[in-house]
Design an enzyme around this catalytic site. Sequence first.
Site, mmCIF file in Angstrom:
data_model
loop_
_atom_site.group_PDB
_atom_site.id
_atom_site.type_symbol
_atom_site.label_atom_id
_atom_site.label_comp_id
_atom_site.label_asym_id
_atom_site.label_seq_id
_atom_site.Cartn_x
_atom_site.Cartn_y
_atom_site.Cartn_z
ATOM 1 N N TRP A 100 19.894 108.861 16.942
ATOM 2 C CA TRP A 100 19.205 109.007 18.231
ATOM 3 C C TRP A 100 18.657 110.420 18.412
ATOM 4 C CZ3 TRP A 100 17.504 104.694 19.564
ATOM 5 C CH2 TRP A 100 18.269 103.532 19.482
ATOM 6 N N ASP A 168 20.611 113.602 26.253
ATOM 7 C CA ASP A 168 20.606 112.142 26.201
ATOM 8 C C ASP A 168 22.063 111.682 26.306
ATOM 9 O OD1 ASP A 168 20.571 109.466 25.533
ATOM 10 O OD2 ASP A 168 19.758 109.756 23.518
ATOM 11 N N LYS A 192 24.056 100.852 28.410
ATOM 12 C CA LYS A 192 25.258 101.190 27.670
ATOM 13 C C LYS A 192 26.494 101.276 28.569
ATOM 14 C CE LYS A 192 23.058 101.558 23.743
ATOM 15 N NZ LYS A 192 22.247 102.732 23.443
HETATM 16 C C1 LIG Z 1 20.950 103.160 22.761
HETATM 17 C C2 LIG Z 1 20.629 104.583 22.735
HETATM 18 C C3 LIG Z 1 19.316 105.051 22.869
HETATM 19 C C4 LIG Z 1 18.120 104.118 22.979
HETATM 20 O O1 LIG Z 1 18.113 103.569 24.213
HETATM 21 P P1 LIG Z 1 16.953 102.566 24.689
HETATM 22 O O2 LIG Z 1 17.270 102.475 26.139
HETATM 23 O O3 LIG Z 1 17.154 101.297 23.924
HETATM 24 O O4 LIG Z 1 15.649 103.197 24.410
HETATM 25 C C5 LIG Z 1 19.098 106.403 22.884
HETATM 26 N N1 LIG Z 1 20.116 107.271 22.759
HETATM 27 C C6 LIG Z 1 21.383 106.874 22.625
HETATM 28 C C7 LIG Z 1 22.471 107.885 22.506
HETATM 29 C C8 LIG Z 1 21.683 105.511 22.612
HETATM 30 O O5 LIG Z 1 22.959 105.106 22.473
#
Ligand SMILES: *Cc1c(COP(=O)(O)O)cnc(C)c1O
Length: 357
Positions: A100, A168, A192
């Site tokens: 990511w 993030d 998540k």
């Molecule tokens: C799942 C995830 C993403 C991507 O998320 P989307 O909402 O599917 O774009 C980005 N960063 C992390 C740490 C993730 O676990």
Amino acid sequence: MSKKHNFGAGPCILPQEVFEQASKAVLDFNGLSILEVSHRSQDFIDVMEEARENIKKALNVPAGYTVLYLQGGASLGFLMVAMNMMRGTKKAAYLNTGAWSKAAIKEAKIAGVAVTEVASSADKNFNYIPKGFTVGADFDYFHSTSNNTIFGTQLHDIPKVGIPHVCDMSSDFLSRPVNVADFDIIYAGAQKNLGPAGAAVYIVKEEILGKSTYGTIPSYLDLKVHHDKESMFNTPPVFSIYVSMLNLRHLMKNGGVEGMQKRNQAKASLLYSEIDSNPLFEGTTAKEDRSIMNATFVLKDAALEKEFNDMWKAAGIDGLKGHRDVGGYRASMYNALEIGSVQVLVDVMKEFAKKKA
Ligand SMILES: *Cc1c(COP(=O)(O)O)cnc(C)c1O
């Protein structure tokens, strides 16, 4: 049929109470279905307000920050944060802790940012968190990924870098307290730990809005546009925000993020101690960097996988297969997963070891 134990990495398990309330609202939300209600109706404006306010309450967000619910997931966030944080040097420092982080770097480059990887754990397939690195003062911002969903590592100490920090937090958002004042932007895909897929949350220091040197940012990608429109620039993902709001209510009633952290730590230590003591298994990450959300582990003898897979599936477990970049197994233990589900997994692991002894 009884509900499976969902160890999936995302979209994730939510509290049963939230599933029930959400399903009721599909049939009746003040005389309409939540799926047909106008986002401009007062009923939905109230939902949006509560969803934004409860993030502020849950994370003790200080004054001067705005909370937004946008679309495009964290993946669009990779681009948006770069466009919005670009300043004089158009240089940014990225901590590369896995897939990511790499995706975030790729999008920042597309936005025109000159990216420096200030530290990386690529040398060991991202099985640890780099520490002790320094970040120069000449970068516009620093970017990190608080929890590495695929590799199973987590930043237990947030690096203090002295320049604006963008994080993030997709896969550990609301799993533990964070000091929001340490960040200029926190962003997270909802699916998540917060709600169903469709929304992404941004916590943004208002001071940074409208200061980008990118040039003309397309309207949807400009965080200032969303802040000015109180997160209603266009039709928001109504259902995802509604369910996120329900989940935030549930979280506040159940001890807030401190309560979640305690539960999450208890679940993680139950599973990791089995991984460490069971002769058939081993963890894939440095112990001090282990994620309390996503535990990654493998069978020492990969030839046993089929037999183990049959056992956990028979026990009602779902979503345990590891990401293709790591292989083996990944147990995602988001807020709503009960410790009883972790116990079911641990019991299967113990039983398997007994069988093979
Ligand atoms: C799942 C995830 C993403 C991507 O998320 P989307 O909402 O599917 O774009 C980005 N960063 C992390 C740490 C993730 O676990």
